[in-house]
Design an enzyme around this catalytic site. Structure first.
Site, PDB file in Angstrom:
ATOM      1  N   ASP A  57       0.853  -1.179   0.000  1.00  0.00           N
ATOM      2  CA  ASP A  57       0.000   0.000   0.000  1.00  0.00           C
ATOM      3  C   ASP A  57       0.893   1.234   0.000  1.00  0.00           C
ATOM      4  O   ASP A  57       1.773   1.368   0.858  1.00  0.00           O
ATOM      5  CB  ASP A  57      -0.898   0.003   1.239  1.00  0.00           C
ATOM      6  CG  ASP A  57      -2.318   0.427   0.924  1.00  0.00           C
ATOM      7  OD1 ASP A  57      -2.474   1.479   0.274  1.00  0.00           O
ATOM      8  OD2 ASP A  57      -3.258  -0.286   1.300  1.00  0.00           O
TER       9      ASP A  57
ATOM     10  N   ASP B 110      -3.020   4.723  -2.397  1.00  0.00           N
ATOM     11  CA  ASP B 110      -4.112   5.274  -1.612  1.00  0.00           C
ATOM     12  C   ASP B 110      -4.469   6.685  -2.093  1.00  0.00           C
ATOM     13  O   ASP B 110      -3.584   7.536  -2.234  1.00  0.00           O
ATOM     14  CB  ASP B 110      -3.695   5.297  -0.140  1.00  0.00           C
ATOM     15  CG  ASP B 110      -4.801   5.680   0.800  1.00  0.00           C
ATOM     16  OD1 ASP B 110      -5.760   4.901   0.918  1.00  0.00           O
ATOM     17  OD2 ASP B 110      -4.707   6.747   1.429  1.00  0.00           O
TER      18      ASP B 110
ATOM     19  N   GLU C 253      -6.301   4.024  -6.062  1.00  0.00           N
ATOM     20  CA  GLU C 253      -7.591   4.295  -5.448  1.00  0.00           C
ATOM     21  C   GLU C 253      -7.960   5.738  -5.766  1.00  0.00           C
ATOM     22  O   GLU C 253      -7.196   6.654  -5.476  1.00  0.00           O
ATOM     23  CB  GLU C 253      -7.526   4.088  -3.941  1.00  0.00           C
ATOM     24  CG  GLU C 253      -8.871   4.339  -3.258  1.00  0.00           C
ATOM     25  CD  GLU C 253      -8.736   4.598  -1.768  1.00  0.00           C
ATOM     26  OE1 GLU C 253      -9.678   4.245  -1.034  1.00  0.00           O
ATOM     27  OE2 GLU C 253      -7.712   5.159  -1.337  1.00  0.00           O
TER      28      GLU C 253
ATOM     29  N   HIS D  26     -11.111  -2.851   2.888  1.00  0.00           N
ATOM     30  CA  HIS D  26     -11.024  -2.426   4.290  1.00  0.00           C
ATOM     31  C   HIS D  26     -11.857  -1.189   4.592  1.00  0.00           C
ATOM     32  O   HIS D  26     -12.032  -0.836   5.761  1.00  0.00           O
ATOM     33  CB  HIS D  26      -9.564  -2.167   4.654  1.00  0.00           C
ATOM     34  CG  HIS D  26      -8.964  -1.023   3.884  1.00  0.00           C
ATOM     35  ND1 HIS D  26      -8.674  -1.104   2.544  1.00  0.00           N
ATOM     36  CD2 HIS D  26      -8.628   0.236   4.260  1.00  0.00           C
ATOM     37  CE1 HIS D  26      -8.175   0.042   2.130  1.00  0.00           C
ATOM     38  NE2 HIS D  26      -8.133   0.876   3.154  1.00  0.00           N
ATOM     39  N   ASP D  27     -12.358  -0.520   3.550  1.00  0.00           N
ATOM     40  CA  ASP D  27     -13.158   0.694   3.726  1.00  0.00           C
ATOM     41  C   ASP D  27     -14.645   0.470   3.486  1.00  0.00           C
ATOM     42  O   ASP D  27     -15.422   1.424   3.572  1.00  0.00           O
ATOM     43  CB  ASP D  27     -12.690   1.787   2.760  1.00  0.00           C
ATOM     44  CG  ASP D  27     -11.376   2.419   3.183  1.00  0.00           C
ATOM     45  OD1 ASP D  27     -11.077   2.405   4.392  1.00  0.00           O
ATOM     46  OD2 ASP D  27     -10.660   2.937   2.304  1.00  0.00           O
TER      47      ASP D  27
END
Length: 568
Positions: free
Chosen positions: A97, A205, A263, A335-336
């Site tokens: 990440d 991210d 993302e 995870h979100d």
């Protein structure tokens, strides 16, 4: 030759919730090593790790204080190297990440930046004085009216230098200033360091937020919430394509085997085509959010039932928009996001297994690279949160305070939405077996284990050939063996049907028919050209096979995949 990642399946691990090997209640790298065979057995090609870098853990590691080390919470670089070797030995790749829109406020870069206005790193972050004519630090004196994603204003006053710094997320996550060439080169140096170590790529991210409108304009006042819509100032900013092309040139050029996925909240299809067109040399694919916002209305504190036609229209547009150039990433969970089987399926004991399999079928048979989030392959569900004290997520806690204290919302109204949509639903520990704490830890877990782990766990599913786990294994195998799944064109069927999701995939003379029943009732599929499918081969189904004459009445939450040969 097509890139390897087109036929790949990615598995996301949220390390603090995956497996705890040392008994401190938090997952770690050794725990991941101990369960690599679970992933290899599933057949995934890539493992993506959410952040494992040193961090104060304000946002569970998405606030990084050192980009080139491992947080002792998870292990150290030697254990990471062992994990990387174990992943590679099983024929899989590993991506990290990359969180470089912001750092932690405890990163040495920021500590130097805030130390003095004359600091050489002052311009590594976004510093601004108070609004003209207003007392610094007073309410409303922030440089702009932007709000932070986790609640409160997006500007934090720093008494030492009398100025504010920008943070689009937590106040402990100051935004890096990508206008500064030294910042960009420091990031690229760090990325090359990880790639040289053997890492196979990055999930980036909120990477489309790195370029801000340097005028930092005030946002438009919205009907809901305390803060206005300020996205125009930082979403898909004026230099974002330039920065990503520079990143590709400085970091990825000559490294053919890497995977890059960005993302991108708020990204449009037209922008995504630009980001993922291989001729532009930016990214391989993007994560868009349209389909996971399909059940949201204008008021964020109201639950809106899913309209299947809306979901189909969204995903259909993305399939069409990236059909000729670029590439889709496919996901229900991460995870979100809350658990998909609780959100878009039916997590009741009667239908959980079938709906989890159906959702997987529909997703994996689209054109793009599928992502499996830990526990999705088991059909894990949302957690039965009772009070706000059960939550740990900084976003949920911040939004709850904002909504109840500043907007005057009733606590139960806010909790109803957080129970359904809160990020902690995805972060409860992985359910390995029926033992206390689900085999996740011998200590006290950092976040409570879902009480249904006695029924939903990996150990039971490994031994059950009809389990969600083994169904996902067959889905992944189909992607690896049937070229039409990867390269076939996409044609939506029944776009106005609120019950069935149906489409075809065709490559040369091979055509696939995919149908998913999104209801708890039996539904007859009125498929065009049904008679011509009467001799088709049933490739996959999640329940009792339908009749061979394709009168096609699908049972509750059933999915079917057929294959036939067609004339040119």
């Amino acid at each position: 030759m097509d890139p390897w990642w087109k036929s790949a399946v990615v598995y996301q691990i949220y390390p603090r919730s995956f497996a705890d090997a040392d008994g401190d209640g938090v997952g770690d790298l050794r725990g991941i090593i101990d369960h690599l065979d679970h992933l290899a057995g599933l057949g995934v090609d890539v493992v993506w790790l959410s952040p494992i870098y040193p961090s104060p853990q304000d946002d569970n590691g998405y606030d990084i204080s050192d980009y080139q080390d491992i947080d002792p919470l998870f292990g150290d670089l030697d254990v990471f190297d062992e994990l990387l070797a174990g992943v590679h030995a099983r024929g899989m790749k590993l991506i990290m990440d990359l969180v470089v829109n912001h750092s932690s406020d405890e990163h040495p870069w920021f500590l130097q930046s805030r130390s003095d206005k004359a600091s050489p790193k002052r311009d590594w972050y976004w510093w601004r004085p108070a609004r003209e004519g207003m007392e610094p630090g007073s309410p409303g004196a922030e440089p702009t009216n932007w709000g932070a994603a986790f609640g409160g204003p997006a500007w934090e006053f720093d008494e030492r230098t009398g100025e504010y710094y920008l943070h689009l997320f937590s106040r402990k996550q100051p935004d890096l200033n990508w206008e500064n060439e030294e910042v960009r080169e420091a990031v690229y140096t760090m990325m090359r360091w990880w790639l040289d170590r053997g890492v196979d790529g990055f999930r980036m991210d909120v990477i489309n937020l790195i370029s801000k409108d340097t005028a930092l304009p005030d946002g438009q006042v919205s009907d809901h919430g305390v803060f206005p819509d300020s996205a125009a100032g930082y979403v898909n900013g004026p230099r974002v394509h330039e920065f990503l092309q520079e990143m590709h040139e400085r970091v990825f050029a000559g490294r053919d085997a890497v995977l890059t996925v960005g993302e991108m909240p708020g990204v449009t299809i037209d922008e995504a085509v630009l980001f993922t067109d291989p001729r532009r040399r930016e990214l391989d694919m993007v994560f868009q959010f349209d389909h996971v916002w399909a059940d949201r209305g204008d008021d964020p504190w109201q639950l809106v039932p899913l309209e299947l036609t809306r979901l189909k229209a969204i995903l259909g547009r993305w399939q069409a928009g990236l059909a000729e150039r670029g590439w889709n990433s496919l996901y229900w969970n991460n995870h979100d996001q809350p658990r998909a089987v609780s959100r878009y399926g039916d997590d009741s004991p009667a239908h959980r297994v079938a709906s989890a399999k159906m959702l997987g079928t529909v997703l994996h048979l689209h054109r793009g690279t599928p992502y499996v989030y830990q526990g999705e392959e088991l059909g894990m569900t949302n957690y039965p949160f009772e009070t706000i004290a059960d939550f740990r997520d900084i976003e949920a806690l911040g939004q709850y305070a904002e909504a109840t204290e500043k907007e005057g919302r009733a606590p139960e109204e806010v909790l109803t939405v957080l129970r359904a949509r809160g990020r902690d639903n995805a972060r409860t520990p992985m359910q390995w077996d029926a033992s206390p704490h689900a085999g996740f830890t011998t200590g006290r877990p950092w976040l409570a284990v879902n009480p249904n782990h006695d029924r939903i766990n990996a150990a039971a599913q490994h031994d059950d050939p009809d389990s969600v786990y083994h169904y996902y294994r067959r889905l992944i195998e189909l992607r690896h063996t049937e070229p039409a799944v990867v390269e076939g064109d996409f044609r939506m069927l029944l776009p106005h049907d609120e019950r069935l999701y149906a489409f075809t995939r065709r490559l040369d003379a091979t055509e696939l028919l995919v149908i998913g029943n999104f209801t708890g009732e039996s539904v007859k599929a009125e498929i065009p050209d049904a008679a011509a499918w009467s001799t088709a081969e049933l490739l996959l189904t999640n329940t009792t096979p339908p009749p061979p004459d394709l009168t096609l009445t699908l049972t509750p939450w059933q999915a079917v995949v057929y294959r036939r040969t067609v004339a040119d």
